[in-house]
Design a protein around this motif. Structure first.
Motif, PDB file in Angstrom:
ATOM      1  N   ASP A   8       0.837  -1.286  -0.204  1.00 26.84           N
ATOM      2  CA  ASP A   8      -0.178   0.096   0.006  1.00 26.84           C
ATOM      3  C   ASP A   8       0.874   1.281   0.141  1.00 26.84           C
ATOM      4  N   ASN A   9       0.195   2.462  -0.031  1.00 27.47           N
ATOM      5  CA  ASN A   9       1.265   3.561  -0.008  1.00 27.47           C
ATOM      6  C   ASN A   9       2.209   3.737   1.225  1.00 27.47           C
ATOM      7  N   THR A  10       1.816   3.263   2.197  1.00 26.46           N
ATOM      8  CA  THR A  10       2.742   3.108   3.361  1.00 26.46           C
ATOM      9  C   THR A  10       3.976   2.351   3.122  1.00 26.46           C
ATOM     10  N   TRP A  11       3.986   1.460   2.362  1.00 30.24           N
ATOM     11  CA  TRP A  11       5.238   0.628   2.249  1.00 30.24           C
ATOM     12  C   TRP A  11       5.753   1.174   0.722  1.00 30.24           C
ATOM     13  N   LYS A  12       5.189   2.308   0.041  1.00 29.72           N
ATOM     14  CA  LYS A  12       5.955   2.719  -1.121  1.00 29.72           C
ATOM     15  C   LYS A  12       7.263   3.200  -1.110  1.00 29.72           C
ATOM     16  N   ILE A  30      12.648   7.016 -10.058  1.00 28.39           N
ATOM     17  CA  ILE A  30      11.438   6.440  -9.826  1.00 28.39           C
ATOM     18  C   ILE A  30      10.218   7.383  -9.498  1.00 28.39           C
ATOM     19  N   THR A  31       8.942   6.936 -10.093  1.00 25.78           N
ATOM     20  CA  THR A  31       7.950   7.929  -9.996  1.00 25.78           C
ATOM     21  C   THR A  31       6.793   7.380  -9.573  1.00 25.78           C
ATOM     22  N   SER A  32       5.632   7.807  -8.842  1.00 26.19           N
ATOM     23  CA  SER A  32       4.595   7.442  -8.417  1.00 26.19           C
ATOM     24  C   SER A  32       3.313   8.523  -8.847  1.00 26.19           C
ATOM     25  N   PRO A  33       2.764   8.038 -10.066  1.00 23.10           N
ATOM     26  CA  PRO A  33       1.624   8.971 -10.644  1.00 23.10           C
ATOM     27  C   PRO A  33       0.515   9.093  -9.837  1.00 23.10           C
ATOM     28  N   ASP A  34       0.367  10.343  -9.495  1.00 20.79           N
ATOM     29  CA  ASP A  34      -0.926  10.744  -8.712  1.00 20.79           C
ATOM     30  C   ASP A  34      -0.927  10.269  -7.362  1.00 20.79           C
ATOM     31  N   GLY A  35       0.017   9.907  -6.724  1.00 19.08           N
ATOM     32  CA  GLY A  35       0.046   9.349  -5.509  1.00 19.08           C
ATOM     33  C   GLY A  35      -0.470   7.781  -5.271  1.00 19.08           C
ATOM     34  N   LEU A  36      -0.467   7.401  -6.459  1.00 19.63           N
ATOM     35  CA  LEU A  36      -0.879   5.748  -6.469  1.00 19.63           C
ATOM     36  C   LEU A  36      -0.015   4.795  -5.790  1.00 19.63           C
ATOM     37  N   PRO A  37      -0.653   3.862  -5.324  1.00 23.75           N
ATOM     38  CA  PRO A  37       0.239   2.959  -4.503  1.00 23.75           C
ATOM     39  C   PRO A  37       0.898   1.819  -5.757  1.00 23.75           C
ATOM     40  N   ILE A  38       1.752   2.476  -6.390  1.00 29.85           N
ATOM     41  CA  ILE A  38       2.524   1.720  -7.515  1.00 29.85           C
ATOM     42  C   ILE A  38       3.828   2.812  -7.822  1.00 29.85           C
TER      43      ILE A  38
END
Length: 336
Positions: A8-12, A30-38
C-alpha cells in the motif's frame, strides 16, 4: 517502463529505498503517478536477475494502451498478442486507485470478460499462471482509464517468474478459519499459492518454532506427517496428531531430510539466514517457507543478504511480502 506494486502507500517509500539500493539508481528515476500505490521505474533497470522483497507484484516492460471503450482496448490487447505470435496465455486485469488500491471488479472485470471472449474468437487459449512455459498478460487500468500492459512471452515469463504474483497486482484474500490456533495460519496458505507448490498428503514437514500450532494445523489438514519443534507445547488438540519435540528450533536436526521445512518463529532476520544455511544450503529439504520478521523500519537493508544467499541456492526461490504479512517478508523455495 516497469510497474512495481507495494502492499500500500505506506510501503511505497520502503520499496523505493529497496529499488534504489538494489539497482543503484537515483530517487528521481522512480515515479508514483498521482500518489497511486504503485512505482514506475525505467525499463533499463535489470529486474530479471533480481529479487524485490517489498514488491507484491510487478508488471515488467509495460506498454501503454490509451483510454477508450472496453471493446477498443480489448481489441488492442488481442492485436499485441497476435503480433507476438502468442497462441495461449494466462492473463490478469485489475484497476488501481488511490482510495482502494488494487480492484478487480467494475471496469477491470468487464475488460477481463471482454478479453476472454475476444481471445476465444481468435483461437488464443487461456493457460494457467503456474505453468512457467505459458505466456502471461498483466494489465493495470489507471484512474484515467489508460492501461499499462505487460505482455510476456515464454522466454520473458521465465526470466521474470520469481517476481510475478499469481494474483492480480499481488492482492488476494485468504478465507478465515475459526478452528485455526492463530491468524498466522494464513501465511502458510498464501505462501503455498505464491510458490505454486502445495503440501501434499503423506509428505514430511517440520515446523520450527511451532507454538501455538497455526502452521502445523495447516499441514495436518493437508495430510502431511508433521514434526513440530518448540520449547512450548502446541494447542492441546494438536499434540496427539504431531511428532512433538520440546527443544530449541535452531538446534534441531535429523539425519533424514524433510519434504518441507517451515518456520514462523519470532526471531531476528539473521536467525532466518541461519535456518537457510542449515536446511537449504545442504539441501536437507525439498521446499522451505520462512517468515522474516522486522522491528521498526530501519532494518530492511538485510534483505540484500537474503538476496545474495538465494542466488547461491539450487532452489527456485521467492522473496516477497505477502498480503497477510505485517512487518514481515516471506522467503521460500522449491529445490530444482
Amino acid at each position: 517502463m516497469h510497474l512495481l506494486m507495494p502492499k500500500d502507500n505506506t510501503w511505497k517509500k520502503f520499496l523505493k529505498d529497496e529499488v534504489m539500493d538494489e539497482f543503484s539508481i537515483k530517487k528521481s528515476q522512480i515515479t508514483s503517478p498521482d500518489g497511486l500505490p504503485i512505482l514506475e521505474i525505467d525499463e533499463k533497470t535489470p529486474l530479471r536477475k533480481s529479487y524485490l522483497g517489498l514488491a507484491l507484484d510487478i508488471l515488467p516492460e509495460t506498454q501503454t494502451i490509451p483510454a477508450g471503450s472496453i471493446g477498443e482496448q480489448s481489441s488492442l490487447i488481442v492485436n499485441l498478442l497476435k503480433k507476438s505470435n502468442i497462441s495461449q496465455t494466462a492473463y490478469q486485469v485489475f484497476s488501481i486507485s488511490n482510495k482502494y488500491g488494487v480492484v478487480t471488479s467494475g471496469r477491470s472485470e468487464l475488460l477481463s470478460q471482454k478479453l476472454a471472449k475476444n481471445l476465444r474468437k481468435e483461437g488464443i487459449k487461456r493457460g494457467k499462471f503456474h505453468f512457467k512455459d505459458c505466456p502471461l498478460i498483466k494489465a493495470c487500468i489507471y484512474p484515467d482509464r489508460s492501461i499499462k500492459i505487460s505482455v510476456l512471452d515464454k522466454v520473458k515469463r521465465q526470466e521474470y517468474d520469481h517476481l510475478l504474483s499469481p494474483f492480480p497486482g499481488g492482492y488476494t484474500t485468504i478465507t478465515d478459519d475459526k478452528q485455526a490456533p492463530s491468524r498466522a495460519f494464513k501465511k502458510l496458505v498464501e505462501a503455498q499459492l505464491v510458490l505454486g507448490n502445495e503440501i501434499k498428503e503423506d509428505e514430511t514437514l517440520v515446523d520450527l518454532g511451532a507454538c501455538p500450532g497455526g502452521w502445523s494445523y495447516v499441514a495436518l489438514n493437508q495430510g502431511a506427517q508433521v514434526t513440530s519443534i518448540d520449547r512450548s507445547p502446541l494447542r492441546e488438540d494438536l499434540m496427539p496428531k504431531v511428532n512433538f519435540s520440546a527443544e530449541d528450533a535452531f538446534k534441531f536436526m535429523t539425519e533424514d531430510g524433510f519434504d518441507w521445512v517451515v518456520s514462523d518463529i519470532i526471531c531476528t532476520p539473521e536467525r532466518i539466514l541461519e535456518l537457510i544455511e542449515t536446511w537449504a544450503t545442504p539441501q536437507k529439504c525439498k521446499n522451505f517457507v520462512f517468515t522474516i520478521k522486522f522491528k521498526g523500519s530501519d532494518s530492511y537493508d538485510i534483505l540484500q543478504s537474503f538476496k545474495k544467499k538465494l542466488h547461491s541456492l539450487d532452489y527456485d526461490c521467492i522473496l516477497r511480502q505477502l498480503n497477510v504479512n505485517k512487518n514481515e517478508v516471506m522467503v521460500m523455495g522449491t529445490r530444482i
